[in-house]
Design an enzyme around this catalytic site. Structure first.
Site, PDB file in Angstrom:
ATOM      1  N   HIS A 120      -2.547   4.097   4.305  1.00 52.08           N
ATOM      2  CA  HIS A 120      -3.333   4.720   5.381  1.00 52.08           C
ATOM      3  C   HIS A 120      -4.612   3.957   5.712  1.00 52.08           C
ATOM      4  O   HIS A 120      -5.049   3.957   6.858  1.00 52.08           O
ATOM      5  CB  HIS A 120      -3.633   6.178   5.041  1.00 52.08           C
ATOM      6  CG  HIS A 120      -2.406   7.031   5.075  1.00 52.08           C
ATOM      7  ND1 HIS A 120      -1.829   7.455   6.247  1.00 52.08           N
ATOM      8  CD2 HIS A 120      -1.612   7.498   4.082  1.00 52.08           C
ATOM      9  CE1 HIS A 120      -0.739   8.163   5.982  1.00 52.08           C
ATOM     10  NE2 HIS A 120      -0.590   8.198   4.673  1.00 52.08           N
TER      11      HIS A 120
ATOM     12  N   ASN B 171       1.863   2.707   8.230  1.00 50.51           N
ATOM     13  CA  ASN B 171       1.240   3.551   7.202  1.00 50.51           C
ATOM     14  C   ASN B 171       2.071   3.578   5.926  1.00 50.51           C
ATOM     15  O   ASN B 171       1.533   3.466   4.823  1.00 50.51           O
ATOM     16  CB  ASN B 171       1.058   4.984   7.711  1.00 50.51           C
ATOM     17  CG  ASN B 171      -0.264   5.187   8.411  1.00 50.51           C
ATOM     18  OD1 ASN B 171      -1.210   4.452   8.205  1.00 50.51           O
ATOM     19  ND2 ASN B 171      -0.319   6.193   9.245  1.00 50.51           N
TER      20      ASN B 171
ATOM     21  N   GLU C 155      -1.815   8.264  16.840  1.00 52.72           N
ATOM     22  CA  GLU C 155      -1.786   6.866  17.260  1.00 52.72           C
ATOM     23  C   GLU C 155      -1.690   6.735  18.780  1.00 52.72           C
ATOM     24  O   GLU C 155      -1.282   5.712  19.299  1.00 52.72           O
ATOM     25  CB  GLU C 155      -0.643   6.116  16.568  1.00 52.72           C
ATOM     26  CG  GLU C 155       0.741   6.547  16.963  1.00 52.72           C
ATOM     27  CD  GLU C 155       1.323   7.674  16.116  1.00 52.72           C
ATOM     28  OE1 GLU C 155       2.528   7.901  16.225  1.00 52.72           O
ATOM     29  OE2 GLU C 155       0.582   8.341  15.369  1.00 52.72           O
TER      30      GLU C 155
ATOM     31  N   ASP D  29      -5.494   2.812   9.344  1.00 50.71           N
ATOM     32  CA  ASP D  29      -6.771   3.068  10.024  1.00 50.71           C
ATOM     33  C   ASP D  29      -7.327   1.792  10.640  1.00 50.71           C
ATOM     34  O   ASP D  29      -7.866   1.802  11.749  1.00 50.71           O
ATOM     35  CB  ASP D  29      -7.797   3.661   9.053  1.00 50.71           C
ATOM     36  CG  ASP D  29      -7.528   5.118   8.712  1.00 50.71           C
ATOM     37  OD1 ASP D  29      -6.641   5.736   9.343  1.00 50.71           O
ATOM     38  OD2 ASP D  29      -8.209   5.640   7.805  1.00 50.71           O
TER      39      ASP D  29
ATOM     40  N   ASP E 220       0.869   4.355  22.980  1.00 44.47           N
ATOM     41  CA  ASP E 220       1.231   4.788  21.633  1.00 44.47           C
ATOM     42  C   ASP E 220       1.565   3.551  20.799  1.00 44.47           C
ATOM     43  O   ASP E 220       2.361   2.715  21.231  1.00 44.47           O
ATOM     44  CB  ASP E 220       2.442   5.725  21.714  1.00 44.47           C
ATOM     45  CG  ASP E 220       2.809   6.322  20.377  1.00 44.47           C
ATOM     46  OD1 ASP E 220       2.221   7.350  20.008  1.00 44.47           O
ATOM     47  OD2 ASP E 220       3.694   5.759  19.709  1.00 44.47           O
TER      48      ASP E 220
END
Length: 191
Positions: free
Chosen positions: A70, A65, A100, A74, A57
């Protein structure tokens, strides 16, 4: 009619591949991973081979973010996917589990060997100095935490996944940017 059949078959094959792929990272998705886990578990049991699973994770991903947007998030997901995919081979399978989270399946590696391989990747990623290209703002350290379980030390693959997930939470609680080995199940396989 033969050409139509071939075209339909090609489209069906493409739809199957698309249904099992995460389009952002290019990795297999959760659905594909679950099928691979079942297959690898059956094969490893039959061959008396080792099999380990890790839940990974990205640490503080929400902050990435929120701070960078975002699109930058990404790009971080793609980077982590790329780093994990570099350890992938015919006996190591990497997939995006969702959000994630990533999962890694190590066939033919002991728990210690799988730990070392994954920890090298974790360390290499955490030591990079990443900058948001859009704003020239440093990301700070991008790292991941992981929980790792020996699948054969659990009653079934689902139990091993749960143990790896619990170990992941322990890694987060212990400060992140680390890998924690899951505790083996106490109950005997003979029982």
């Amino acid at each position: 009619s033969e050409r139509e059949t071939k075209t339909l078959q090609r489209r069906l094959d493409e739809a199957r591949r698309n249904a099992e792929m995460d389009h952002l990272t290019g990795l297999p998705n959760r659905r594909s991973f679950e099928a691979t886990l079942t297959q690898q578990y059956d094969e490893a049991r039959q061959a008396k081979d080792t099999l380990c699973v890790a839940f990974c994770d990205i640490d503080k991903f929400k902050l990435i973010n929120d701070t960078h947007g975002h699109e930058a998030g990404d790009r971080v997901l793609k980077l982590v996917a790329k780093c994990l995919a570099e350890i992938s081979d015919e006996r190591c399978h990497v997939a995006r589990h969702g959000g994630e989270e990533f999962v890694v399946l190590f066939r033919g590696k002991s728990l210690d060997e799988a730990f070392a391989r994954l920890d090298d990747t974790r360390d290499a990623l955490a030591s990079r100095k990443l900058v948001n290209r859009a704003t020239d703002t440093p990301f700070g350290r991008v790292s991941f935490s992981a929980g790792l379980a020996d699948v054969m030390a659990h009653r079934d693959p689902r139990s091993a996944l749960k143990a790896a997930d619990n170990a992941l939470y322990m890694a987060k609680e212990q400060g992140r940017n680390r890998i924690v080995k899951a505790v083996m199940e106490v109950e005997s396989k003979a029982a």
